[in-house]
Design a protein around this motif. Structure first.
Motif, PDB file in Angstrom:
ATOM      1  N   GLU A 274       0.824  -1.210   0.000  1.00  0.00           N
ATOM      2  CA  GLU A 274       0.000   0.000   0.000  1.00  0.00           C
ATOM      3  C   GLU A 274       0.858   1.260   0.000  1.00  0.00           C
ATOM      4  OE1 GLU A 274      -2.968   0.049   3.057  1.00  0.00           O
ATOM      5  OE2 GLU A 274      -3.753  -1.924   2.519  1.00  0.00           O
ATOM      6  N   SER A 277       2.084   2.702  -3.375  1.00  0.00           N
ATOM      7  CA  SER A 277       1.142   3.264  -4.341  1.00  0.00           C
ATOM      8  C   SER A 277       1.366   4.777  -4.481  1.00  0.00           C
ATOM      9  CB  SER A 277      -0.293   3.007  -3.890  1.00  0.00           C
ATOM     10  OG  SER A 277      -1.206   3.705  -4.733  1.00  0.00           O
ATOM     11  N   PRO A 278       1.432   5.283  -5.705  1.00  0.00           N
ATOM     12  CA  PRO A 278       1.613   6.726  -5.901  1.00  0.00           C
ATOM     13  C   PRO A 278       0.333   7.519  -5.658  1.00  0.00           C
ATOM     14  CG  PRO A 278       1.406   5.627  -8.016  1.00  0.00           C
ATOM     15  CD  PRO A 278       1.401   4.546  -6.981  1.00  0.00           C
ATOM     16  N   ILE A 279      -0.792   6.826  -5.507  1.00  0.00           N
ATOM     17  CA  ILE A 279      -2.082   7.496  -5.349  1.00  0.00           C
ATOM     18  C   ILE A 279      -2.363   7.746  -3.871  1.00  0.00           C
ATOM     19  CG2 ILE A 279      -4.576   7.292  -5.707  1.00  0.00           C
ATOM     20  CD1 ILE A 279      -3.928   5.458  -8.095  1.00  0.00           C
ATOM     21  N   VAL A 280      -2.646   8.983  -3.528  1.00  0.00           N
ATOM     22  CA  VAL A 280      -3.018   9.322  -2.145  1.00  0.00           C
ATOM     23  C   VAL A 280      -4.411   8.767  -1.872  1.00  0.00           C
ATOM     24  CG1 VAL A 280      -3.469  11.197  -0.514  1.00  0.00           C
ATOM     25  CG2 VAL A 280      -1.623  11.412  -2.191  1.00  0.00           C
ATOM     26  N   HIS A 282      -8.183   8.170  -0.810  1.00  0.00           N
ATOM     27  CA  HIS A 282      -9.351   9.037  -0.667  1.00  0.00           C
ATOM     28  C   HIS A 282      -9.768   9.006   0.801  1.00  0.00           C
ATOM     29  CE1 HIS A 282     -13.481  10.431  -0.936  1.00  0.00           C
ATOM     30  NE2 HIS A 282     -13.304  10.763  -2.207  1.00  0.00           N
ATOM     31  N   LEU A 314     -10.872   9.326 -10.174  1.00  0.00           N
ATOM     32  CA  LEU A 314      -9.848   8.325 -10.463  1.00  0.00           C
ATOM     33  C   LEU A 314     -10.459   6.922 -10.456  1.00  0.00           C
ATOM     34  CD1 LEU A 314      -6.814   9.584  -8.316  1.00  0.00           C
ATOM     35  CD2 LEU A 314      -7.185   9.883 -10.767  1.00  0.00           C
ATOM     36  N   PRO A 316      -9.110   4.010  -9.612  1.00  0.00           N
ATOM     37  CA  PRO A 316      -8.905   3.284  -8.347  1.00  0.00           C
ATOM     38  C   PRO A 316      -9.912   3.681  -7.272  1.00  0.00           C
ATOM     39  CG  PRO A 316      -6.804   3.966  -9.235  1.00  0.00           C
ATOM     40  CD  PRO A 316      -7.854   4.637 -10.072  1.00  0.00           C
ATOM     41  N   TYR A 317     -10.282   4.961  -7.207  1.00  0.00           N
ATOM     42  CA  TYR A 317     -11.290   5.393  -6.235  1.00  0.00           C
ATOM     43  C   TYR A 317     -12.640   4.750  -6.559  1.00  0.00           C
ATOM     44  CZ  TYR A 317      -8.124   9.171  -4.680  1.00  0.00           C
ATOM     45  OH  TYR A 317      -7.071   9.903  -4.183  1.00  0.00           O
TER      46      TYR A 317
END
Length: 344
Positions: A274, A277-280, A282, A314, A316-317
């Protein structure tokens, strides 16, 4: 090294004091088992596996000669459960040694041991601890809670049992019960520090979005001598500070995940994955995730319904939203909605 030095010395002393009774061989087999497990985790894995196998053979031989002895029932039960539900990081031991187990039979043997020892101070509590660990190892946390609920208070009135009870509750979606058990422990009366209690308390408090969760997780990272769950604690702290709006500390703890701990535990492996992952995450979905893990399904559902659709641009969200809503619907008994979201 200190453990091994003590082990060798105690083994020699037991041989010296052996009076030919029925207990010495069983005690030595138990010492071999615990020392082998410690070596597998902290030292030489092959040397540890060899000791575990020696303990397994010695316990089996002794059990054949003394089938009604509580120590043999205890060891037989432990081996049956361990070898049937051996953790993924240690399955190589069973493969190398060619041994297998029967968890159901193992639980019966441990309960027979408890029946023989429950009126003996110390031994009864130990039997209860082992049975509870057996339930945990076989993913029967709810059964463990029912088992502990039915026992007389003196058998469960110790710190380790309260910790195990809380651990079972935390995985059975009974988060408030877990916090209750942990907070009943008087830390001032404890003779040893117990960092694992801080880790569990921090995890449970975070599950209900408690502002004090960071205090326990940070103390765990500071005080724990072992490497297990360090990555998971750092990852949870990064999420805690993200929810507090502190992006500096979020990044700080996210970076720490890679630099600390080890990868023997599934939760540490997941934390590392986890954190890369480059995604912050939500924040709304993150809150719903923690509330769901704590068993607060209605609160999690309310959080999900309050998430503005425009913040889910996004993919992924969107995927996480469908998965999380589906799981919440499932736990709230809304099967049709759950099926629809999970298919998405």
């Amino acid at each position: 090294l200190a453990l091994m030095d003590a082990y060798e010395g105690r083994f020699r002393e037991m041989d010296r004091l052996d009076d030919g009774g029925t207990y010495n061989e069983a005690l030595q087999a138990e010492m071999l088992l615990y020392t082998g497990l410690a070596q597998v985790k902290y030292g030489s894995r092959m040397a540890g596996a060899t000791k575990i196998y020696s303990a397994y053979r010695a316990a089996g031989s002794h059990f054949s000669d003394h089938p009604g002895l509580y120590q043999d029932l205890k060891l037989a039960g432990m081996f049956n459960i361990m070898m049937d539900f051996i953790p993924s990081s240690m399955r190589w031991i069973g493969a190398i040694l060619g041994v297998s187990g029967d968890a159901e039979k193992g639980m019966e043997q441990l309960k027979e041991s408890l029946a023989l020892t429950k009126r003996t101070d110390g031994l009864g509590e130990e039997a209860v601890i082992l049975i509870t660990l057996g339930y945990k190892l076989t993913w029967q946390d709810k059964e463990a809670i029912r088992f502990l609920d039915d026992l007389d208070k003196p058998l469960t009135d110790n710190v380790l049992l309260k910790f195990l009870w809380a651990s079972c509750a935390s995985f059975a979606f009974e988060n408030d019960l877990a916090v209750e058990k942990l907070m009943k422990v008087d830390r001032k009366k404890m003779q040893l520090t117990f960092p694992g209690m801080d880790y569990l308390a921090g995890r449970c408090l975070l599950n209900r979005l408690d502002i004090k969760a960071n205090t326990y997780l940070e103390r765990f990272i500071r005080d724990a001598r072992g490497l297990d769950y360090q990555k998971d604690a750092c990852n949870r702290l990064s999420y805690y500070y993200l929810l507090q709006g502190d992006l500096v500390k979020y990044e700080e703890y996210k970076t720490m995940v890679s630099a600390t701990g080890q990868l023997l535990r599934d939760r540490d492996l997941e934390a590392l994955q986890e954190s890369k992952s480059p995604i912050v995450p939500h924040t709304g979905l993150l809150k719903a995730r923690f509330l769901f893990d704590g068993g607060y399904f209605s609160r999690a559902d309310s959080v999900m319904h309050a998430i503005p659709g425009g913040t889910l641009s996004l993919v992924p969200y969107q995927l996480e939203f469908s998965y999380r809503q589906g799981r919440i619907d499932q736990m709230l008994g809304r099967s049709d909605q759950a099926s629809m979201e999970l298919k998405k």
